[in-house]
Design an enzyme around this catalytic site. Structure first.
Site, PDB file in Angstrom:
ATOM      1  N   LYS A   1       0.832  -1.211   0.000  1.00 12.72           N
ATOM      2  CA  LYS A   1       0.000   0.000   0.000  1.00 12.72           C
ATOM      3  C   LYS A   1       0.865   1.260   0.000  1.00 12.72           C
ATOM      4  O   LYS A   1       0.682   2.161  -0.813  1.00 12.72           O
ATOM      5  CB  LYS A   1      -0.932   0.020   1.239  1.00 12.72           C
ATOM      6  CG  LYS A   1      -1.803  -1.229   1.370  1.00 12.72           C
ATOM      7  CD  LYS A   1      -2.715  -1.170   2.589  1.00 12.72           C
ATOM      8  CE  LYS A   1      -2.018  -1.208   3.934  1.00 12.72           C
ATOM      9  NZ  LYS A   1      -1.360  -2.500   4.255  1.00 12.72           N
TER      10      LYS A   1
ATOM     11  N   ARG B   1     -10.028   0.758   8.443  1.00 18.50           N
ATOM     12  CA  ARG B   1      -9.653  -0.596   8.834  1.00 18.50           C
ATOM     13  C   ARG B   1     -10.768  -1.316   9.586  1.00 18.50           C
ATOM     14  O   ARG B   1     -10.615  -2.475   9.944  1.00 18.50           O
ATOM     15  CB  ARG B   1      -8.446  -0.514   9.766  1.00 18.50           C
ATOM     16  CG  ARG B   1      -7.109  -0.792   9.116  1.00 18.50           C
ATOM     17  CD  ARG B   1      -6.082  -0.596  10.202  1.00 18.50           C
ATOM     18  NE  ARG B   1      -4.864  -1.289  10.015  1.00 18.50           N
ATOM     19  CZ  ARG B   1      -3.796  -0.806   9.386  1.00 18.50           C
ATOM     20  NH1 ARG B   1      -3.853   0.365   8.794  1.00 18.50           N
ATOM     21  NH2 ARG B   1      -2.691  -1.496   9.337  1.00 18.50           N
TER      22      ARG B   1
ATOM     23  N   ARG C   1      11.922  -5.066   5.213  1.00 19.69           N
ATOM     24  CA  ARG C   1      11.649  -3.661   4.896  1.00 19.69           C
ATOM     25  C   ARG C   1      12.582  -2.689   5.608  1.00 19.69           C
ATOM     26  O   ARG C   1      12.896  -2.839   6.778  1.00 19.69           O
ATOM     27  CB  ARG C   1      10.204  -3.327   5.274  1.00 19.69           C
ATOM     28  CG  ARG C   1       9.900  -1.821   5.182  1.00 19.69           C
ATOM     29  CD  ARG C   1       8.438  -1.521   5.182  1.00 19.69           C
ATOM     30  NE  ARG C   1       7.747  -2.039   6.342  1.00 19.69           N
ATOM     31  CZ  ARG C   1       6.432  -2.022   6.466  1.00 19.69           C
ATOM     32  NH1 ARG C   1       5.690  -1.535   5.491  1.00 19.69           N
ATOM     33  NH2 ARG C   1       5.866  -2.498   7.547  1.00 19.69           N
TER      34      ARG C   1
ATOM     35  N   ARG D   1      10.842  -0.677  11.376  1.00 21.48           N
ATOM     36  CA  ARG D   1       9.728  -0.434  12.298  1.00 21.48           C
ATOM     37  C   ARG D   1       9.718  -1.418  13.452  1.00 21.48           C
ATOM     38  O   ARG D   1      10.012  -2.593  13.280  1.00 21.48           O
ATOM     39  CB  ARG D   1       8.410  -0.513  11.523  1.00 21.48           C
ATOM     40  CG  ARG D   1       8.064   0.818  10.872  1.00 21.48           C
ATOM     41  CD  ARG D   1       6.952   0.725   9.886  1.00 21.48           C
ATOM     42  NE  ARG D   1       5.800  -0.048  10.331  1.00 21.48           N
ATOM     43  CZ  ARG D   1       4.707  -0.202   9.594  1.00 21.48           C
ATOM     44  NH1 ARG D   1       4.624   0.356   8.396  1.00 21.48           N
ATOM     45  NH2 ARG D   1       3.707  -0.911  10.045  1.00 21.48           N
TER      46      ARG D   1
ATOM     47  N   ARG E   1      -0.912  -8.477  13.600  1.00 19.61           N
ATOM     48  CA  ARG E   1      -1.402  -7.542  12.570  1.00 19.61           C
ATOM     49  C   ARG E   1      -2.243  -8.292  11.533  1.00 19.61           C
ATOM     50  O   ARG E   1      -3.272  -7.785  11.072  1.00 19.61           O
ATOM     51  CB  ARG E   1      -0.224  -6.836  11.895  1.00 19.61           C
ATOM     52  CG  ARG E   1       0.402  -5.759  12.786  1.00 19.61           C
ATOM     53  CD  ARG E   1       1.836  -5.459  12.398  1.00 19.61           C
ATOM     54  NE  ARG E   1       1.965  -4.805  11.107  1.00 19.61           N
ATOM     55  CZ  ARG E   1       3.119  -4.681  10.457  1.00 19.61           C
ATOM     56  NH1 ARG E   1       4.235  -5.155  10.982  1.00 19.61           N
ATOM     57  NH2 ARG E   1       3.162  -4.063   9.289  1.00 19.61           N
TER      58      ARG E   1
END
Ligand code: AP5
Ligand code: ZN
Length: 217
Positions: A13, A88, A127, A161, A172
């Site tokens: 996203k 969400r 990431r 993160r 998550r």
């Protein structure tokens, strides 16, 4: 054009939103980025949500709806908005519809980014994000340039993160399937759902998105 990018953590996203900002002058509204900003600037709200985010759970509807309301009522986006990581929950989806109609605007597409759970662990644990401009990299699929400098801004610092570990990712994902995936049916019923293959290479996903956005009314 106002769109929602809908998909589990690691679906891409943020990656695609950044491209749309550059290529189409759209405005990215990422509630995840807003919450991380609140944390790093040490606001009272930022401190309140830190532990929840690190566990991988959703923060309250009240907080994120407040953040979005503030952005929408304070600015104008001639290129349209990209809602990234919002809504969400069904309550957030209703709040968004209401907010947009208050502003005389509407939603054009809710775009589902389809991926398989198996790729998400690798995407999330690989990431790295530019500490200065927020450009998103990946250890294997989108490496930081060999000179160690961000390709967009030249900065040399990158962050990982706190919620990008396997434990938090599991939470998550559970939150996504339990609370967020019902939105796919919701937008389908409203005739606003589109879908792209998020497993394809970044360029191909971008092309598919351009096609969706191209057939604009
Ligand atoms: P948020 O920041 O929204 O995180 P998320 O939804 O988990 O999504 P990610 O940012 O992890 O993934 P992405 O889809 O953007 O993937 P990316 O493009 O980076 O939310 C964080 C937390 O904040 C939540 O857990 C919650 O606590 C809170 N929160 C936020 N919004 C909320 C809300 N509305 N309500 C309640 N709580 C909220 O890509 C991932 C990696 O893969 C990158 O390394 C990238 O380079 C790579 N990659 C991307 N696309 C491809 C591709 N096509 N092929 C190969 N690699 C790719
Ligand atoms: Zn950068």
């Amino acid at each position: 054009t106002n769109i929602i990018l809908l998909g589990p953590p690691g679906a891409g996203k943020g990656t695609q939103a950044k491209r749309l900002v550059e290529e189409r002058g759209m405005v990215q509204l990422s509630t995840g980025d807003m919450l991380r900003e609140a944390r790093s600037s040490g606001t009272e709200m930022g401190q309140r949500v830190a532990a929840v985010m690190d566990r991988g759970e959703l923060v309250t509807d009240e907080i994120v709806i407040g953040l979005i309301r503030e952005k929408l009522t304070s600015g104008q986006a001639s290129g349209g908005y990209i809602f990234d990581g919002f809504p969400r929950t069904l309550a957030q989806a209703d709040a968004l519809a209401e907010l947009l109609s208050e502003l005389g605007q509407s939603l054009d597409h809710a775009i589902e980014m389809r991926v398989d759970d198996e790729v998400l662990v690798a995407r999330i644990t690989g990431r790295a994000t530019c500490a200065s401009c927020g450009e998103v990299y990946h250890d294997t699929t989108r490496p930081i340039p060999a000179d160690g400098k961000c390709g967009t801004c030249g900065n040399t610092e990158f962050t990982r993160r706190a919620d990008d570990n396997e434990d938090a990712l599991r939470t998550r994902l559970l939150a996504y399937y339990k609370q967020t995936s019902p939105l796919i049916g919701y937008y389908h019923a409203k005739g606003e759902l589109r879908s792209v293959n998020g497993l394809a290479p970044i360029e191909d996903v971008a092309a598919e998105l351009a096609e969706v956005l191209g057939r604009e009314t």
